[in-house]
Design an enzyme around this catalytic site. Structure first.
Site, short mmCIF file in Angstrom:
data_model
loop_
_atom_site.label_atom_id
_atom_site.label_comp_id
_atom_site.label_asym_id
_atom_site.label_seq_id
_atom_site.Cartn_x
_atom_site.Cartn_y
_atom_site.Cartn_z
CB SER A 128 -0.88 -0.02 1.26
OG SER A 128 -1.39 1.27 1.53
CD GLU A 130 -2.10 5.29 4.57
OE1 GLU A 130 -1.80 5.44 5.76
OE2 GLU A 130 -2.48 6.24 3.85
CE1 TYR A 152 -4.02 -1.65 5.64
CE2 TYR A 152 -2.92 0.33 4.84
CZ TYR A 152 -3.58 -0.87 4.59
OH TYR A 152 -3.78 -1.28 3.29
P1 NAP Z 1 -11.47 -4.59 1.82
O1 NAP Z 1 -12.62 -4.30 0.92
O2 NAP Z 1 -11.47 -3.99 3.19
O3 NAP Z 1 -11.35 -6.17 1.95
C1 NAP Z 1 -10.55 -6.76 2.94
C2 NAP Z 1 -10.71 -8.25 2.89
O4 NAP Z 1 -9.91 -8.83 3.94
C3 NAP Z 1 -12.15 -8.75 3.11
O5 NAP Z 1 -12.39 -9.87 2.29
C4 NAP Z 1 -12.13 -9.17 4.58
O6 NAP Z 1 -13.04 -10.20 4.89
C5 NAP Z 1 -10.72 -9.72 4.70
N1 NAP Z 1 -10.29 -9.75 6.10
C6 NAP Z 1 -10.12 -8.71 6.94
N2 NAP Z 1 -9.74 -9.15 8.14
C7 NAP Z 1 -9.69 -10.49 8.07
C8 NAP Z 1 -9.39 -11.53 8.99
N3 NAP Z 1 -9.06 -11.27 10.24
N4 NAP Z 1 -9.45 -12.80 8.55
C9 NAP Z 1 -9.78 -13.08 7.28
N5 NAP Z 1 -10.08 -12.16 6.35
C10 NAP Z 1 -10.03 -10.89 6.75
O7 NAP Z 1 -10.09 -4.17 1.14
P2 NAP Z 1 -9.74 -3.85 -0.40
O8 NAP Z 1 -9.95 -2.40 -0.63
O9 NAP Z 1 -10.37 -4.85 -1.26
O10 NAP Z 1 -8.16 -4.07 -0.37
C11 NAP Z 1 -7.58 -5.35 -0.61
C12 NAP Z 1 -6.17 -5.38 -0.04
O11 NAP Z 1 -5.41 -4.33 -0.63
C13 NAP Z 1 -6.06 -5.16 1.46
O12 NAP Z 1 -4.98 -5.92 1.92
C14 NAP Z 1 -5.75 -3.68 1.60
O13 NAP Z 1 -5.06 -3.43 2.80
C15 NAP Z 1 -4.88 -3.48 0.37
N6 NAP Z 1 -4.89 -2.13 -0.21
C16 NAP Z 1 -6.05 -1.52 -0.54
C17 NAP Z 1 -6.01 -0.27 -1.16
C18 NAP Z 1 -7.27 0.45 -1.56
O14 NAP Z 1 -7.20 1.66 -1.82
N7 NAP Z 1 -8.39 -0.23 -1.68
C19 NAP Z 1 -4.77 0.33 -1.46
C20 NAP Z 1 -3.61 -0.36 -1.12
C21 NAP Z 1 -3.67 -1.59 -0.52
P3 NAP Z 1 -14.51 -9.90 5.51
O15 NAP Z 1 -15.38 -9.60 4.34
O16 NAP Z 1 -14.86 -11.20 6.17
O17 NAP Z 1 -14.37 -8.76 6.45
O1 F7E Z 2 -9.02 8.22 4.00
C1 F7E Z 2 -9.43 11.73 5.09
C2 F7E Z 2 -8.51 10.85 5.91
O2 F7E Z 2 -10.04 6.17 4.99
C3 F7E Z 2 -8.53 9.06 2.99
C4 F7E Z 2 -7.26 2.18 2.44
O3 F7E Z 2 -7.77 1.48 1.33
O4 F7E Z 2 -6.02 3.67 1.02
C5 F7E Z 2 -7.00 3.63 2.04
O5 F7E Z 2 -6.56 4.33 3.18
C6 F7E Z 2 -8.27 10.45 3.55
C7 F7E Z 2 -7.48 10.47 4.86
O6 F7E Z 2 -8.40 5.98 3.04
C8 F7E Z 2 -12.74 11.47 6.56
O7 F7E Z 2 -7.99 11.58 7.02
C9 F7E Z 2 -11.40 13.05 5.93
O8 F7E Z 2 -6.49 11.47 4.78
O9 F7E Z 2 -10.65 6.82 2.62
P1 F7E Z 2 -9.63 6.75 3.69
P2 F7E Z 2 -6.85 5.87 3.43
O10 F7E Z 2 -6.63 6.14 4.86
O11 F7E Z 2 -6.11 6.71 2.44
C10 F7E Z 2 -4.75 3.11 1.36
C11 F7E Z 2 -3.85 3.21 0.16
C12 F7E Z 2 -4.85 1.75 1.93
O12 F7E Z 2 -3.96 0.92 1.76
C13 F7E Z 2 -5.97 1.50 2.91
O13 F7E Z 2 -6.23 0.11 3.02
O14 F7E Z 2 -9.52 11.06 3.84
N1 F7E Z 2 -10.78 11.88 5.67
N2 F7E Z 2 -12.60 12.82 6.49
C14 F7E Z 2 -11.58 10.87 6.04
N3 F7E Z 2 -11.43 9.54 5.97
C15 F7E Z 2 -12.44 8.75 6.40
N4 F7E Z 2 -12.33 7.40 6.30
N5 F7E Z 2 -13.60 9.29 6.93
C16 F7E Z 2 -13.79 10.65 7.04
O15 F7E Z 2 -14.83 11.12 7.51
#
Ligand code: NAP
Ligand code: F7E
Length: 327
Positions: A128, A130, A152
């Site tokens: 990520s 992050e 995270y």
């Molecule tokens: P998501 O919608 O939150 O999906 C997370 C998945 O992980 C769900 O299937 C969830 O299962 C499973 N999971 C969470 N905790 C678990 C546990 N304790 N045991 C088994 N399964 C568990 O995330 P996503 O957006 O598809 O992202 C997929 C991956 O890419 C994640 O690793 C995330 O950190 C990473 N990532 C995401 C982004 C982004 O912007 N979306 C960017 C960079 C990296 P349940 O349905 O049972 O909760």
């Molecule tokens: O926040 C700001 C918050 O929670 C984005 C995950 O998929 O991408 C995701 O992480 C920004 C932050 O995503 C609210 O402070 C303002 O600056 O949508 P987010 P994230 O933290 O960027 C990365 C790449 C991953 O890997 C993660 O799994 O938005 N923000 N107001 C808020 N964020 C939330 N959630 N809620 C608010 O009300």
């Protein structure tokens, strides 16, 4: 016979799009799910609704090495996509313990299961942006030093290092995609983009009055999940494993996202959005911007869906959803 793929986190946003992509490519798709998901299919498997009869789900726990070993040993996948994680950054401040345990332990267990019982499997780890946290250079590429700001982010740096070590020490095909934020109508409701698209739709339909947000000045490089799962697949088609940054190379603030989302519904976001400090993070990641030129060159990947199209897609789908559900 097509290839066999195993996806952890198949019930999530990316897992569901990836499963659809692999089915189209004639893979036999297996997914790891928590046992409770099988008991509550309507709520926990909603993203897989359309493909449930085409995939095989296995109940296992990321906290149990033995349960993962059983699956890897049984199906011996050609490709493993390890997407399961506690993925919500905000929650990682509330519960560092489960975030670190699930994200680090789970990654270690699945890597170890692959090494012992299916060493020919190609392995993808969901890294990520992050990991870059408080960024050390702009834009960020595969060589930019990591500086995570949350447990995270720390868990993802550790997963990245574990993946690299399995590649170097045991000569396995293991790689990390360092993916920047990617969204879609299947995004979880707590993430800011979905909170805005769903909130705006509810406001438009008179179901909600205001929307409370935290830091609207945070900037992200937002792409579409459907584009990003293709990059995951492409990484595993290489002969030699390599890590890649996947991003759009364009940056927008939360405020810009909100402005556009509300405009899509002919609303002025300034009338409805209220600041609430409870959404601020103890240590924020202010600005992320990726450089995907390595991916463009080596795996011939480029994002197709623009920021504008992404926002419109999320808002119009949420409008349909809220109309249908009535809440
Ligand atoms: P998501 O919608 O939150 O999906 C997370 C998945 O992980 C769900 O299937 C969830 O299962 C499973 N999971 C969470 N905790 C678990 C546990 N304790 N045991 C088994 N399964 C568990 O995330 P996503 O957006 O598809 O992202 C997929 C991956 O890419 C994640 O690793 C995330 O950190 C990473 N990532 C995401 C982004 C982004 O912007 N979306 C960017 C960079 C990296 P349940 O349905 O049972 O909760
Ligand atoms: O926040 C700001 C918050 O929670 C984005 C995950 O998929 O991408 C995701 O992480 C920004 C932050 O995503 C609210 O402070 C303002 O600056 O949508 P987010 P994230 O933290 O960027 C990365 C790449 C991953 O890997 C993660 O799994 O938005 N923000 N107001 C808020 N964020 C939330 N959630 N809620 C608010 O009300």
């Amino acid at each position: 016979m097509g290839k066999i793929a195993l996806i952890t986190g198949i019930t999530g946003q990316d897992g569901s799009y990836l499963a659809e992509l692999l089915l189209k490519k004639n893979y036999s798709v297996h997914g790891v799910v928590r046992r409770v998901a099988l008991e509550d299919r309507t709520h926990r498997l909603w993203r897989l609704r359309k493909i449930l009869n085409k995939i095989t789900l296995h109940a296992a726990s990321l906290e149990s090495y033995a349960s993962l070993v059983k699956i890897v040993q049984k199906i011996k996948p050609n490709e493993v996509y390890h997407l399961a994680a506690q993925s919500y950054v905000s929650y990682s401040f509330e519960d560092e313990f489960s975030t670190l345990n699930t994200n680090i332990g789970g990654t270690h267990y699945i890597l170890s299961a692959v090494k012992e019982f299916s060493p020919k499997s190609k392995f993808y780890f969901a890294g990520s942006s992050e990991m870059f946290g408080k960024v050390k250079e702009v834009p960020q590429n595969e060589k930019t030093p990591f500086n995570p700001r949350s447990s995270y982010g720390i868990s993802k740096v550790t997963g990245y290092e574990l993946t690299k070590n399995y590649r170097e020490a045991y000569n396995l095909f293991c790689c990390t995609g360092i993916l920047f934020n990617h969204e879609s109508p299947r995004r979880g409701f707590e993430f800011v983009t979905r909170k805005i698209s769903h909130g705006a739709a509810r406001i438009k339909l008179g179901i909600q009055k205001n929307l409370e947000l935290g830091n609207m000045d945070a900037k992200r490089d937002w792409g579409h999940s459907e584009d990003y799962v293709l990059a995951m697949w492409k990484m595993l088609q290489l002969k030699k494993p390599e890590d890649f940054v996947i991003a759009t190379g364009k940056q927008h603030s939360v405020r810009e996202f909100a402005k556009l989302a509300f405009e899509t519904l002919d609303l002025d976001y300034r009338k409805y959005i209220k600041y609430n400090k409870i959404y601020d993070r103890p240590s924020e990641v202010d600005s992320l911007l990726g450089n995907y030129s390595k991916a463009k060159k080596i795996i011939k990947w480029e994002p197709k869906i623009s920021f504008k199209e992404l926002v419109k897609n999320m808002v119009t789908e949420d409008l349909k959803l809220v109309k249908k559900q009535g809440y």
